[in-house]
Write an enzyme that holds these catalytic residues in place. Structure first.
Site, PDB file in Angstrom:
ATOM      1  N   LYS A  42      22.587 -31.759 -24.240  1.00  0.00           N
ATOM      2  CA  LYS A  42      23.077 -30.494 -23.679  1.00  0.00           C
ATOM      3  C   LYS A  42      22.505 -29.251 -24.355  1.00  0.00           C
ATOM      4  O   LYS A  42      23.032 -28.151 -24.234  1.00  0.00           O
ATOM      5  CB  LYS A  42      24.625 -30.397 -23.660  1.00  0.00           C
ATOM      6  CG  LYS A  42      25.353 -31.592 -23.076  1.00  0.00           C
ATOM      7  CD  LYS A  42      24.731 -32.146 -21.840  1.00  0.00           C
ATOM      8  CE  LYS A  42      24.868 -31.243 -20.625  1.00  0.00           C
ATOM      9  NZ  LYS A  42      24.116 -31.818 -19.459  1.00  0.00           N
ATOM     10  N   HIS A  97      17.287 -38.414 -27.933  1.00  0.00           N
ATOM     11  CA  HIS A  97      18.433 -37.782 -28.593  1.00  0.00           C
ATOM     12  C   HIS A  97      18.784 -38.519 -29.891  1.00  0.00           C
ATOM     13  O   HIS A  97      19.796 -38.220 -30.514  1.00  0.00           O
ATOM     14  CB  HIS A  97      19.670 -37.842 -27.687  1.00  0.00           C
ATOM     15  CG  HIS A  97      19.550 -37.095 -26.400  1.00  0.00           C
ATOM     16  ND1 HIS A  97      19.092 -35.808 -26.326  1.00  0.00           N
ATOM     17  CD2 HIS A  97      19.867 -37.454 -25.121  1.00  0.00           C
ATOM     18  CE1 HIS A  97      19.123 -35.403 -25.056  1.00  0.00           C
ATOM     19  NE2 HIS A  97      19.577 -36.389 -24.308  1.00  0.00           N
ATOM     20  N   SER A 127      29.209 -27.250 -22.479  1.00  0.00           N
ATOM     21  CA  SER A 127      28.317 -27.879 -21.507  1.00  0.00           C
ATOM     22  C   SER A 127      28.572 -29.385 -21.454  1.00  0.00           C
ATOM     23  O   SER A 127      28.640 -29.980 -20.374  1.00  0.00           O
ATOM     24  CB  SER A 127      26.860 -27.592 -21.891  1.00  0.00           C
ATOM     25  OG  SER A 127      25.968 -28.215 -21.002  1.00  0.00           O
TER      26      SER A 127
HETATM   27  P1  A3P Z   1      25.154 -25.447 -19.106  1.00  0.00           P
HETATM   28  O1  A3P Z   1      26.035 -26.620 -18.895  1.00  0.00           O
HETATM   29  O2  A3P Z   1      25.655 -24.545 -20.200  1.00  0.00           O
HETATM   30  O3  A3P Z   1      24.866 -24.685 -17.853  1.00  0.00           O
HETATM   31  P2  A3P Z   1      20.344 -30.837 -21.302  1.00  0.00           P
HETATM   32  O4  A3P Z   1      19.162 -30.761 -20.422  1.00  0.00           O
HETATM   33  O5  A3P Z   1      20.011 -30.951 -22.745  1.00  0.00           O
HETATM   34  O6  A3P Z   1      21.337 -31.844 -20.825  1.00  0.00           O
HETATM   35  O7  A3P Z   1      21.076 -29.402 -21.203  1.00  0.00           O
HETATM   36  C1  A3P Z   1      21.745 -28.996 -20.047  1.00  0.00           C
HETATM   37  C2  A3P Z   1      22.040 -27.515 -20.126  1.00  0.00           C
HETATM   38  O8  A3P Z   1      20.821 -26.772 -19.934  1.00  0.00           O
HETATM   39  C3  A3P Z   1      23.004 -27.051 -19.048  1.00  0.00           C
HETATM   40  O9  A3P Z   1      23.744 -25.986 -19.637  1.00  0.00           O
HETATM   41  C4  A3P Z   1      22.032 -26.569 -17.977  1.00  0.00           C
HETATM   42  O10 A3P Z   1      22.589 -25.678 -17.058  1.00  0.00           O
HETATM   43  C5  A3P Z   1      21.001 -25.870 -18.863  1.00  0.00           C
HETATM   44  N1  A3P Z   1      19.727 -25.650 -18.151  1.00  0.00           N
HETATM   45  C6  A3P Z   1      18.976 -26.545 -17.479  1.00  0.00           C
HETATM   46  N2  A3P Z   1      17.922 -25.959 -16.920  1.00  0.00           N
HETATM   47  C7  A3P Z   1      17.984 -24.647 -17.248  1.00  0.00           C
HETATM   48  C8  A3P Z   1      17.176 -23.507 -16.937  1.00  0.00           C
HETATM   49  N3  A3P Z   1      16.081 -23.602 -16.192  1.00  0.00           N
HETATM   50  N4  A3P Z   1      17.553 -22.311 -17.456  1.00  0.00           N
HETATM   51  C9  A3P Z   1      18.652 -22.195 -18.209  1.00  0.00           C
HETATM   52  N5  A3P Z   1      19.466 -23.236 -18.523  1.00  0.00           N
HETATM   53  C10 A3P Z   1      19.134 -24.441 -18.044  1.00  0.00           C
END
Ligand code: A3P
Length: 289
Positions: A42, A97, A127
Site C-alpha cells: 500500500k 514486499h 489504505s
Molecule cells: P489509497 O488507498 O490511499 O488511495 P499499492 O500499489 O502499494 O498497493 O498502493 C496502493 C495505493 O496507491 C492506493 O492508495 C492507490 O490509490 C495508490 N495509487 C495507485 N496508483 C496511483 C496513482 N497513479 N497516483 C496516486 N496514487 C496511486
C-alpha cells in the site's frame, strides 16, 4: 488464522507456502540487468510499476494497455511470480514486499537495480484497511480501530512497517539502490520520474516524458482495466466493497484517525525511527501530510 506464516512473518494465504518461500529464498538468482521494486504493501507499488512500464516503453501505452500489471512486474514471492521469473531471459522487472532478512541472498551480490518506495505509514494503514476488507487473501479487519492495533503491533501482512523500512534502508548509499517516497512522487511527479530515469539510465524525449505522466496518472490507472485490478479473479478481490484505485492522495489518514490515535501513532513513530535519518520521511516535515 488468515495468514501463512514464514519465519514469524505473516504472508498472504493465496499463492504462498512456507516451502515455496524457502525455495525462493535459497534458489532465486538475481541478474545485474534486473529491476526490482520493493515496498511495504500500500505504499504506491503499482503506481511505480506503471511508471517503470511506461519509461521502458518510452511513453507508449500499448504495453500497459495489453498486459495486466502483475504480469509486467510479477511478485517474486508468489508461486506464479517465481515460476514466471525464474527462467525468463533478458532484463526482468519484479516486485516484492518481503522483508530484507527473508530475501534471496543473491540480490546482495548482484548489480540489479532496486527501488524502495516508502509512504507515510499512517496513509498505508488507512489504505490497507480499505483494501484488505475487499480482499480474500489476508485476514480481514473488522474495524479501523482493530486494524490500527494490528498495524502498530506489526501483526499485518509482511510484518511491521518499522522493521520493513529499517531493514531495507540499510542498503542506502549503494549505487544500485534508490529510495523514493509516494509523497514526493505525488507532489512533483515530473521531477520524480526524471529522477527514476536517471537512476535507470533511461533518456526520454519531452513528449515521451509527458506521455509517461499522462498514462500513469491516478485517473488513467483507474480507467485502465490492466492496472485497476478489475481483471483479477473476483474471489480474490471484491471491488464491490471498495476500489483498488481508492483515493490516491497524501494525508487521507487525517480523515480517519481520532485525535488519540494520531497521538499514539506519533509517539510510536518517534520512538521507532529516532535513530534514522529524517530525510527518509519527508512527509513528517510537510506539516504531516
Ligand atoms: P489509497 O488507498 O490511499 O488511495 P499499492 O500499489 O502499494 O498497493 O498502493 C496502493 C495505493 O496507491 C492506493 O492508495 C492507490 O490509490 C495508490 N495509487 C495507485 N496508483 C496511483 C496513482 N497513479 N497516483 C496516486 N496514487 C496511486
Amino acid at each position: 488464522d488468515g495468514y501463512v506464516w514464514f519465519e514469524g512473518i505473516p504472508f498472504p494465504v493465496v499463492d504462498f507456502t512456507p516451502e515455496h518461500m524457502r525455495e525462493v529464498q535459497e534458489n532465486f538468482v538475481f541478474k545485474d540487468e534486473d529491476v526490482l521494486i520493493l515496498s511495504f504493501p500500500k505504499s504506491g507499488t503499482n503506481w511505480l510499476i506503471e511508471i517503470l512500464s511506461l519509461i521502458y516503453s518510452k511513453g507508449d501505452p500499448k504495453w500497459i494497455q495489453s498486459v495486466p500489471i502483475w504480469e509486467r512486474s510479477p511478485w517474486l514471492e508468489t508461486m506464479y511470480g517465481y515460476k514466471t521469473l525464474k527462467d525468463k531471459e533478458g532484463p526482468r522487472f519484479m516486485t516484492s514486499h518481503v522483508p530484507i532478512h527473508l530475501f534471496p541472498k543473491s540480490l546482495f551480490k548482484s548489480k540489479a537495480k532496486v527501488i524502495y518506495i516508502i509512504r507515510n505509514p499512517r496513509d498505508i494503514l488507512v489504505s490497507g484497511y480499505f483494501f484488505w476488507i475487499t480482499s480474500n487473501f489476508v485476514k480481514k479487519p473488522e474495524s479501523l480501530e482493530q486494524y490500527f492495533e494490528w498495524f502498530i503491533q506489526g501483526k499485518v501482512v509482511f510484518g511491521s512497517w518499522f522493521d520493513h523500512v529499517r531493514g531495507w534502508i540499510s542498503m542506502q548509499g549503494k549505487e544500485n539502490f534508490l529510495i523514493l517516497s509516494y509523497e514526493e512522487l505525488k507532489r512533483d511527479t515530473r521531477s520524480a520520474v526524471q529522477k527514476l530515469c536517471q537512476f535507470l539510465g533511461k533518456k526520454l524525449e519531452p513528449e515521451e516524458l509527458n506521455s509517461v505522466l499522462q498514462n500513469s496518472s491516478f485517473q488513467a490507472m483507474k480507467e485502465n482495466k490492466m492496472s485497476n485490478y478489475s481483471m483479477l479473479r473476483g474471489w480474490l478481490l471484491d471491488q464491490k466493497n471498495g476500489s483498488f484505485m481508492r483515493k490516491g492522495i497524501s494525508g487521507d489518514w487525517k480523515n480517519y484517525f481520532t485525535v488519540a490515535q494520531a497521538e499514539v501513532f506519533d509517539k510510536i513513530f518517534q520512538e521507532k525511527t529516532a535513530d534514522l535519518p529524517r530525510e527518509l520521511f519527508p512527509w513528517e516535515e510537510w506539516s504531516n501530510t
